[in-house]
Design a protein around this motif. Structure first.
Motif, PDB file in Angstrom:
ATOM      1  N   ARG A   1       5.763  26.759   0.737  1.00 29.11           N
ATOM      2  CA  ARG A   1       5.218  25.438   0.405  1.00 29.11           C
ATOM      3  C   ARG A   1       4.824  25.366  -1.065  1.00 29.11           C
ATOM      4  NH1 ARG A   1      -0.050  23.365   0.300  1.00 29.11           N
ATOM      5  NH2 ARG A   1      -0.226  21.120   0.768  1.00 29.11           N
ATOM      6  N   SER A   2       4.168  26.405  -1.553  1.00 29.73           N
ATOM      7  CA  SER A   2       3.748  26.434  -2.954  1.00 29.73           C
ATOM      8  C   SER A   2       4.952  26.374  -3.889  1.00 29.73           C
ATOM      9  CB  SER A   2       2.939  27.702  -3.228  1.00 29.73           C
ATOM     10  OG  SER A   2       2.562  27.771  -4.589  1.00 29.73           O
ATOM     11  N   ALA A   3       5.994  27.131  -3.552  1.00 28.15           N
ATOM     12  CA  ALA A   3       7.207  27.137  -4.379  1.00 28.15           C
ATOM     13  C   ALA A   3       7.876  25.766  -4.367  1.00 28.15           C
ATOM     14  CB  ALA A   3       8.175  28.202  -3.876  1.00 28.15           C
ATOM     15  N   ALA A   4       7.891  25.131  -3.194  1.00 22.53           N
ATOM     16  CA  ALA A   4       8.510  23.809  -3.071  1.00 22.53           C
ATOM     17  C   ALA A   4       7.737  22.769  -3.875  1.00 22.53           C
ATOM     18  CB  ALA A   4       8.574  23.399  -1.603  1.00 22.53           C
ATOM     19  N   ILE A   5       6.417  22.870  -3.858  1.00 27.99           N
ATOM     20  CA  ILE A   5       5.581  21.935  -4.623  1.00 27.99           C
ATOM     21  C   ILE A   5       5.845  22.088  -6.116  1.00 27.99           C
ATOM     22  CG2 ILE A   5       3.207  21.408  -5.311  1.00 27.99           C
ATOM     23  CD1 ILE A   5       2.375  22.067  -2.412  1.00 27.99           C
ATOM     24  N   GLN A   6       5.950  23.329  -6.570  1.00 26.46           N
ATOM     25  CA  GLN A   6       6.205  23.566  -7.990  1.00 26.46           C
ATOM     26  C   GLN A   6       7.573  23.012  -8.408  1.00 26.46           C
ATOM     27  OE1 GLN A   6       3.998  24.953 -10.393  1.00 26.46           O
ATOM     28  NE2 GLN A   6       2.722  24.364  -8.651  1.00 26.46           N
TER      29      GLN A   6
ATOM     30  N   SER B   1       7.416  19.177  -8.333  1.00 25.10           N
ATOM     31  CA  SER B   1       6.595  18.661  -9.436  1.00 25.10           C
ATOM     32  C   SER B   1       7.351  18.739 -10.760  1.00 25.10           C
ATOM     33  CB  SER B   1       5.290  19.448  -9.536  1.00 25.10           C
ATOM     34  OG  SER B   1       4.508  19.268  -8.373  1.00 25.10           O
ATOM     35  N   LYS B   2       8.098  19.813 -10.939  1.00 23.27           N
ATOM     36  CA  LYS B   2       8.912  19.962 -12.145  1.00 23.27           C
ATOM     37  C   LYS B   2       9.943  18.833 -12.223  1.00 23.27           C
ATOM     38  CE  LYS B   2      12.223  23.218 -14.263  1.00 23.27           C
ATOM     39  NZ  LYS B   2      13.489  22.524 -13.939  1.00 23.27           N
ATOM     40  N   TYR B   3      10.611  18.571 -11.106  1.00 19.73           N
ATOM     41  CA  TYR B   3      11.621  17.510 -11.089  1.00 19.73           C
ATOM     42  C   TYR B   3      10.972  16.142 -11.298  1.00 19.73           C
ATOM     43  CZ  TYR B   3      15.775  14.916  -9.685  1.00 19.73           C
ATOM     44  OH  TYR B   3      16.864  14.070  -9.675  1.00 19.73           O
ATOM     45  N   ALA B   4       9.802  15.955 -10.712  1.00 15.78           N
ATOM     46  CA  ALA B   4       9.096  14.678 -10.851  1.00 15.78           C
ATOM     47  C   ALA B   4       8.644  14.438 -12.288  1.00 15.78           C
ATOM     48  CB  ALA B   4       7.895  14.636  -9.912  1.00 15.78           C
ATOM     49  N   ALA B   5       8.503  15.499 -13.067  1.00 13.54           N
ATOM     50  CA  ALA B   5       8.179  15.353 -14.491  1.00 13.54           C
ATOM     51  C   ALA B   5       9.447  15.158 -15.321  1.00 13.54           C
ATOM     52  CB  ALA B   5       7.415  16.577 -14.985  1.00 13.54           C
ATOM     53  N   GLU B   6      10.527  15.793 -14.900  1.00 10.37           N
ATOM     54  CA  GLU B   6      11.780  15.707 -15.661  1.00 10.37           C
ATOM     55  C   GLU B   6      12.403  14.315 -15.601  1.00 10.37           C
ATOM     56  OE1 GLU B   6      13.297  20.358 -15.286  1.00 10.37           O
ATOM     57  OE2 GLU B   6      13.918  18.863 -13.795  1.00 10.37           O
TER      58      GLU B   6
ATOM     59  N   ASP C   1       0.811  -1.221   0.000  1.00 10.08           N
ATOM     60  CA  ASP C   1       0.000   0.000   0.000  1.00 10.08           C
ATOM     61  C   ASP C   1       0.845   1.272   0.000  1.00 10.08           C
ATOM     62  OD1 ASP C   1       1.013  -0.102   2.535  1.00 10.08           O
ATOM     63  OD2 ASP C   1      -0.918  -0.056   3.572  1.00 10.08           O
ATOM     64  N   SER C   2       2.156   1.125  -0.148  1.00  7.17           N
ATOM     65  CA  SER C   2       3.020   2.293  -0.290  1.00  7.17           C
ATOM     66  C   SER C   2       2.907   2.818  -1.723  1.00  7.17           C
ATOM     67  CB  SER C   2       4.475   1.906   0.001  1.00  7.17           C
ATOM     68  OG  SER C   2       5.347   2.958  -0.347  1.00  7.17           O
ATOM     69  N   PRO C   3       2.778   4.141  -1.922  1.00  7.82           N
ATOM     70  CA  PRO C   3       2.623   4.679  -3.279  1.00  7.82           C
ATOM     71  C   PRO C   3       3.894   4.634  -4.120  1.00  7.82           C
ATOM     72  CG  PRO C   3       2.747   6.464  -1.699  1.00  7.82           C
ATOM     73  CD  PRO C   3       2.685   5.193  -0.892  1.00  7.82           C
ATOM     74  N   ALA C   4       5.010   4.313  -3.484  1.00  7.53           N
ATOM     75  CA  ALA C   4       6.269   4.219  -4.228  1.00  7.53           C
ATOM     76  C   ALA C   4       7.042   2.986  -3.749  1.00  7.53           C
ATOM     77  CB  ALA C   4       7.105   5.474  -4.015  1.00  7.53           C
TER      78      ALA C   4
ATOM     79  N   LYS D   1      10.110  13.771  -2.922  1.00  8.89           N
ATOM     80  CA  LYS D   1      10.270  15.227  -2.844  1.00  8.89           C
ATOM     81  C   LYS D   1       8.906  15.922  -2.947  1.00  8.89           C
ATOM     82  CE  LYS D   1      14.896  15.358  -4.962  1.00  8.89           C
ATOM     83  NZ  LYS D   1      15.673  15.910  -3.840  1.00  8.89           N
ATOM     84  N   VAL D   2       8.047  15.404  -3.814  1.00  8.99           N
ATOM     85  CA  VAL D   2       6.706  15.980  -3.956  1.00  8.99           C
ATOM     86  C   VAL D   2       5.920  15.807  -2.659  1.00  8.99           C
ATOM     87  CG1 VAL D   2       4.501  15.826  -5.175  1.00  8.99           C
ATOM     88  CG2 VAL D   2       6.643  15.630  -6.454  1.00  8.99           C
ATOM     89  N   MET D   3       5.971  14.610  -2.099  1.00 14.50           N
ATOM     90  CA  MET D   3       5.253  14.349  -0.846  1.00 14.50           C
ATOM     91  C   MET D   3       5.789  15.223   0.292  1.00 14.50           C
ATOM     92  SD  MET D   3       2.874  12.148  -1.484  1.00 14.50           S
ATOM     93  CE  MET D   3       2.700  13.185  -2.945  1.00 14.50           C
ATOM     94  N   ASP D   4       7.101  15.376   0.332  1.00 16.06           N
ATOM     95  CA  ASP D   4       7.708  16.221   1.369  1.00 16.06           C
ATOM     96  C   ASP D   4       7.269  17.677   1.213  1.00 16.06           C
ATOM     97  OD1 ASP D   4       9.000  14.032   2.402  1.00 16.06           O
ATOM     98  OD2 ASP D   4      10.953  14.495   1.510  1.00 16.06           O
ATOM     99  N   ALA D   5       7.153  18.120  -0.031  1.00 16.19           N
ATOM    100  CA  ALA D   5       6.732  19.502  -0.280  1.00 16.19           C
ATOM    101  C   ALA D   5       5.291  19.722   0.180  1.00 16.19           C
ATOM    102  CB  ALA D   5       6.876  19.831  -1.767  1.00 16.19           C
TER     103      ALA D   5
END
Length: 250
Positions: free
Chosen positions: A145-150, A153-158, A59-62, A127-131
């Motif tokens: 928090r918003s900046a960290a999420i962005q 998310s960018k890194y998670a797409a790259e 049940d872990s997402p990763a 990193k996304v979850m931590d943000a």
């Protein structure tokens, strides 16, 4: 063939120097780089196949689809490299040893890059979850928090985009092995080809889902275009190579 893995080369060194004659020589304990790596992070690559599948099934997402896509690409490249190594050692093909050895070396490099991305995709997800877990009580905290999420998310797409790019480069290996490799191994080329396409398509899905929350529309559009381009070129390459494979299967 020169296309030996790092682990194989270490094993050869251990045996040639007689390091295990008195007691077992564990490179993870005796080689400082490996020991530091094992302490610094928990790697999916340190798991055996059963453990990896169990971790994925839990049940872990990763690890999730991104890491699995990268692993499928690594399997596809490994099959191509296997055919290169088998072809390099084929009786009567001595004049082709250098050619196939070069491809086996390239396969090792591509495989290592994709295996790195197996772990990196899971790290990017973390990193996304931590943000998202950052505090959001004050205005400053909300902004941070918003900046960290962005950024996350960018890194998670790259990362899955890198998976796509690396897997796409690997089609050339499979094309060469389909055309010139040991005919007895053409089914292995075919399975590797299917794994590569699944890798590209799966990684594309992960780029797209991580772009969904990105506010930078210019960046989002640019990455979406890269995904479309690689996906289209991947399908084209797949169709060309699978025709060669099918023609040799009988």
């Amino acid at each position: 063939s020169e296309g030996a893995s790092e682990e194989d080369l270490i094993d050869i060194g251990i045996r040639s120097m007689g390091l295990s004659e008195l007691k077992p020589f564990d490179p993870k304990e005796k080689i400082i780089e490996f020991k530091m790596e094992s302490v610094s992070k928990k790697s999916l690559l340190k798991m055996n196949l059963r453990q990896f599948c169990n971790e994925t099934l839990s049940d872990s997402p990763a690890p999730g689809g991104g890491s699995v896509a990268a692993l499928m690409g690594a399997f596809g490249v490994s099959l191509g490299g296997m055919v290169a190594n088998l072809s390099a050692g084929k009786r009567g093909w001595d004049d082709k040893l250098g050619y196939f050895s070069d491809w086996a070396v390239k396969a090792q490099q591509l495989k290592d890059e994709l295996l790195f991305l197996v772990d990196e995709d899971t790290a990017a997800f973390k990193k996304v979850m931590d943000a998202f877990a950052l505090p959001k009580d004050s205005a400053d905290e909300k902004a941070a928090r918003s900046a960290a999420i962005q950024l996350a998310s960018k890194y998670a797409a790259e990362i899955p985009l890198r998976v796509m790019e690396t897997a796409f480069k690997s089609y050339q290996l499979l094309a060469e092995m389909a055309e010139k490799g040991n005919p007895a191994s053409v089914s292995d080329v075919g399975v590797g080809l299917l794994a590569l396409r699944a890798c590209v398509d799966g990684a594309a899905m992960n780029v797209r889902i991580n772009l969904a929350g990105l506010k930078d529309e210019k960046l989002k559009s640019a990455l979406q275009e890269k995904v479309r381009k690689i996906s289209a070129e991947s399908e084209s390459e797949f169709k060309k190579i699978i025709q060669i494979v099918e023609s040799k299967l009988g």
